[in-house]
Motif scaffolding. Structure first.
Motif, PDB file in Angstrom:
ATOM      1  N   GLU A 181       0.833  -1.205   0.000  1.00 18.12           N
ATOM      2  CA  GLU A 181       0.000   0.000   0.000  1.00 18.12           C
ATOM      3  C   GLU A 181       0.870   1.258   0.000  1.00 18.12           C
ATOM      4  N   ASN A 182       0.578   2.165  -0.899  1.00 20.75           N
ATOM      5  CA  ASN A 182       1.273   3.439  -1.083  1.00 20.75           C
ATOM      6  C   ASN A 182       2.722   3.298  -1.558  1.00 20.75           C
ATOM      7  N   ALA A 183       3.084   2.132  -2.052  1.00 16.99           N
ATOM      8  CA  ALA A 183       4.423   1.946  -2.620  1.00 16.99           C
ATOM      9  C   ALA A 183       4.531   2.784  -3.889  1.00 16.99           C
ATOM     10  N   PRO A 184       5.688   3.384  -4.151  1.00 22.05           N
ATOM     11  CA  PRO A 184       5.855   4.096  -5.417  1.00 22.05           C
ATOM     12  C   PRO A 184       5.719   3.086  -6.556  1.00 22.05           C
ATOM     13  N   PRO A 185       4.898   3.359  -7.559  1.00 20.28           N
ATOM     14  CA  PRO A 185       4.757   2.381  -8.637  1.00 20.28           C
ATOM     15  C   PRO A 185       6.037   2.258  -9.452  1.00 20.28           C
ATOM     16  N   MET A 186       6.254   1.051  -9.977  1.00 19.90           N
ATOM     17  CA  MET A 186       7.374   0.813 -10.873  1.00 19.90           C
ATOM     18  C   MET A 186       7.047   1.452 -12.223  1.00 19.90           C
ATOM     19  N   ILE A 187       8.074   1.813 -12.967  1.00 24.01           N
ATOM     20  CA  ILE A 187       7.892   2.392 -14.303  1.00 24.01           C
ATOM     21  C   ILE A 187       7.821   1.232 -15.288  1.00 24.01           C
ATOM     22  N   PRO A 188       6.681   1.028 -15.956  1.00 16.93           N
ATOM     23  CA  PRO A 188       6.542  -0.136 -16.825  1.00 16.93           C
ATOM     24  C   PRO A 188       6.999   0.087 -18.270  1.00 16.93           C
ATOM     25  N   ASN A 218      12.207  14.970  -8.918  1.00 15.72           N
ATOM     26  CA  ASN A 218      13.100  13.894  -9.351  1.00 15.72           C
ATOM     27  C   ASN A 218      12.380  12.549  -9.233  1.00 15.72           C
ATOM     28  N   CYS A 219      11.579  12.220 -10.221  1.00 15.29           N
ATOM     29  CA  CYS A 219      10.729  11.027 -10.187  1.00 15.29           C
ATOM     30  C   CYS A 219      11.524   9.743  -9.967  1.00 15.29           C
ATOM     31  N   SER A 220      12.698   9.645 -10.594  1.00 14.10           N
ATOM     32  CA  SER A 220      13.477   8.405 -10.512  1.00 14.10           C
ATOM     33  C   SER A 220      14.133   8.210  -9.146  1.00 14.10           C
ATOM     34  N   GLN A 221      13.931   9.147  -8.237  1.00 19.82           N
ATOM     35  CA  GLN A 221      14.417   8.966  -6.873  1.00 19.82           C
ATOM     36  C   GLN A 221      13.611   7.864  -6.172  1.00 19.82           C
ATOM     37  N   CYS A 222      12.335   7.750  -6.505  1.00 22.15           N
ATOM     38  CA  CYS A 222      11.474   6.732  -5.895  1.00 22.15           C
ATOM     39  C   CYS A 222      10.945   5.722  -6.912  1.00 22.15           C
ATOM     40  N   HIS A 223      10.770   6.131  -8.144  1.00 24.06           N
ATOM     41  CA  HIS A 223      10.216   5.271  -9.185  1.00 24.06           C
ATOM     42  C   HIS A 223      11.348   4.746 -10.053  1.00 24.06           C
ATOM     43  N   ALA A 224      11.333   3.440 -10.306  1.00 22.04           N
ATOM     44  CA  ALA A 224      12.392   2.810 -11.098  1.00 22.04           C
ATOM     45  C   ALA A 224      11.770   1.935 -12.178  1.00 22.04           C
ATOM     46  N   PRO A 225      12.471   1.779 -13.290  1.00 23.73           N
ATOM     47  CA  PRO A 225      11.955   0.877 -14.332  1.00 23.73           C
ATOM     48  C   PRO A 225      11.890  -0.557 -13.811  1.00 23.73           C
ATOM     49  N   GLN A 226      10.878  -1.285 -14.214  1.00 20.46           N
ATOM     50  CA  GLN A 226      10.708  -2.676 -13.807  1.00 20.46           C
ATOM     51  C   GLN A 226      11.498  -3.573 -14.739  1.00 20.46           C
ATOM     52  N   SER A 227      12.338  -4.396 -14.175  1.00 16.33           N
ATOM     53  CA  SER A 227      13.115  -5.353 -14.958  1.00 16.33           C
ATOM     54  C   SER A 227      12.258  -6.580 -15.250  1.00 16.33           C
ATOM     55  N   ASN A 228      12.460  -7.163 -16.415  1.00 13.45           N
ATOM     56  CA  ASN A 228      11.730  -8.375 -16.796  1.00 13.45           C
ATOM     57  C   ASN A 228      12.483  -9.640 -16.395  1.00 13.45           C
ATOM     58  N   ASN A 229      13.545  -9.521 -15.622  1.00  9.80           N
ATOM     59  CA  ASN A 229      14.321 -10.680 -15.202  1.00  9.80           C
ATOM     60  C   ASN A 229      13.576 -11.478 -14.138  1.00  9.80           C
ATOM     61  N   GLU A 230      13.868 -12.760 -14.081  1.00 10.03           N
ATOM     62  CA  GLU A 230      13.293 -13.620 -13.053  1.00 10.03           C
ATOM     63  C   GLU A 230      13.968 -13.315 -11.722  1.00 10.03           C
ATOM     64  N   PRO A 231      13.215 -13.265 -10.620  1.00 15.93           N
ATOM     65  CA  PRO A 231      13.836 -13.009  -9.318  1.00 15.93           C
ATOM     66  C   PRO A 231      14.745 -14.168  -8.903  1.00 15.93           C
ATOM     67  N   LEU A 232      15.797 -13.853  -8.175  1.00 14.11           N
ATOM     68  CA  LEU A 232      16.720 -14.881  -7.701  1.00 14.11           C
ATOM     69  C   LEU A 232      16.122 -15.679  -6.542  1.00 14.11           C
ATOM     70  N   VAL A 233      15.223 -15.046  -5.802  1.00  9.25           N
ATOM     71  CA  VAL A 233      14.563 -15.681  -4.665  1.00  9.25           C
ATOM     72  C   VAL A 233      13.073 -15.426  -4.791  1.00  9.25           C
ATOM     73  N   LYS A 234      12.272 -16.452  -4.565  1.00 11.94           N
ATOM     74  CA  LYS A 234      10.822 -16.303  -4.646  1.00 11.94           C
ATOM     75  C   LYS A 234      10.343 -15.365  -3.545  1.00 11.94           C
ATOM     76  N   ASN A 235       9.533 -14.399  -3.912  1.00 13.30           N
ATOM     77  CA  ASN A 235       8.973 -13.457  -2.951  1.00 13.30           C
ATOM     78  C   ASN A 235       7.618 -13.986  -2.503  1.00 13.30           C
ATOM     79  N   GLU A 236       7.483 -14.269  -1.222  1.00 12.82           N
ATOM     80  CA  GLU A 236       6.224 -14.790  -0.705  1.00 12.82           C
ATOM     81  C   GLU A 236       5.434 -13.733   0.062  1.00 12.82           C
ATOM     82  N   PHE A 237       5.896 -12.483   0.005  1.00 16.16           N
ATOM     83  CA  PHE A 237       5.190 -11.387   0.670  1.00 16.16           C
ATOM     84  C   PHE A 237       3.850 -11.159  -0.016  1.00 16.16           C
ATOM     85  N   LYS A 238       2.796 -11.050   0.776  1.00 12.90           N
ATOM     86  CA  LYS A 238       1.456 -10.764   0.260  1.00 12.90           C
ATOM     87  C   LYS A 238       0.997  -9.449   0.869  1.00 12.90           C
ATOM     88  N   PRO A 239       0.868  -8.403   0.058  1.00 16.18           N
ATOM     89  CA  PRO A 239       0.447  -7.115   0.607  1.00 16.18           C
ATOM     90  C   PRO A 239      -1.019  -7.132   1.027  1.00 16.18           C
TER      91      PRO A 239
END
Length: 141
Positions: free
Chosen positions: A35-42, A98-119
């Protein structure tokens, strides 16, 4: 995550990062991480990231009065608020150019570790919209 010892570090080559090459407006919007996370740049950001308060390519599509027409995520009202003076501004806060201070482009790479966090989103649209200013003022009288 390291697969080699520290003494072999100079031989390690990281995977290439695969950022989206989709044009703005043609990309898939990512759900917020919490909740309220800065959105990734798609979308592709080539040529957009040298920002100043007088030169910001993001504003052309993301200002609230333009965003709906171009199907972009509008800049939230928290970016038009001066936290120091507690005043609503008629323009983007100079602390937020400075938008890129909080917002970053989203990488299409597979994560190295599975994220099990559920917001846990409290509002229906919190996966795609910010309610930060409302949240900051919860319980404040």
């Amino acid at each position: 995550l390291r697969k080699v010892d520290l003494y072999s570090e100079k031989n390690v080559v990281a995977d290439n990062t695969a950022y989206s090459t989709a044009a703005a407006g043609e990309s898939k919007v990512f759900e917020r991480s919490y909740e309220n996370a800065p959105p990734m740049i798609p979308h592709d950001v080539e040529g957009m990231l040298d920002m100043s308060k007088d030169n910001n390519a993001c504003l052309g599509c993301h200002l609230p009065e333009v965003a709906e027409a171009v199907k972009a995520t509008p800049i939230p009202k928290s970016h038009f608020f001066d936290m120091r003076t507690q005043k609503v501004l008629n323009e983007l806060s100079q602390a937020r150019f400075n938008c890129s201070q909080c917002h970053a482009p989203q990488s299409n790479n597979e994560p190295l570790v599975k994220n099990e966090f559920k917001p846990d989103f409290r509002a229906k649209d919190a996966q795609s919209r910010s309610h930060l200013l409302d949240s900051l003022n919860e319980g404040v009288k």
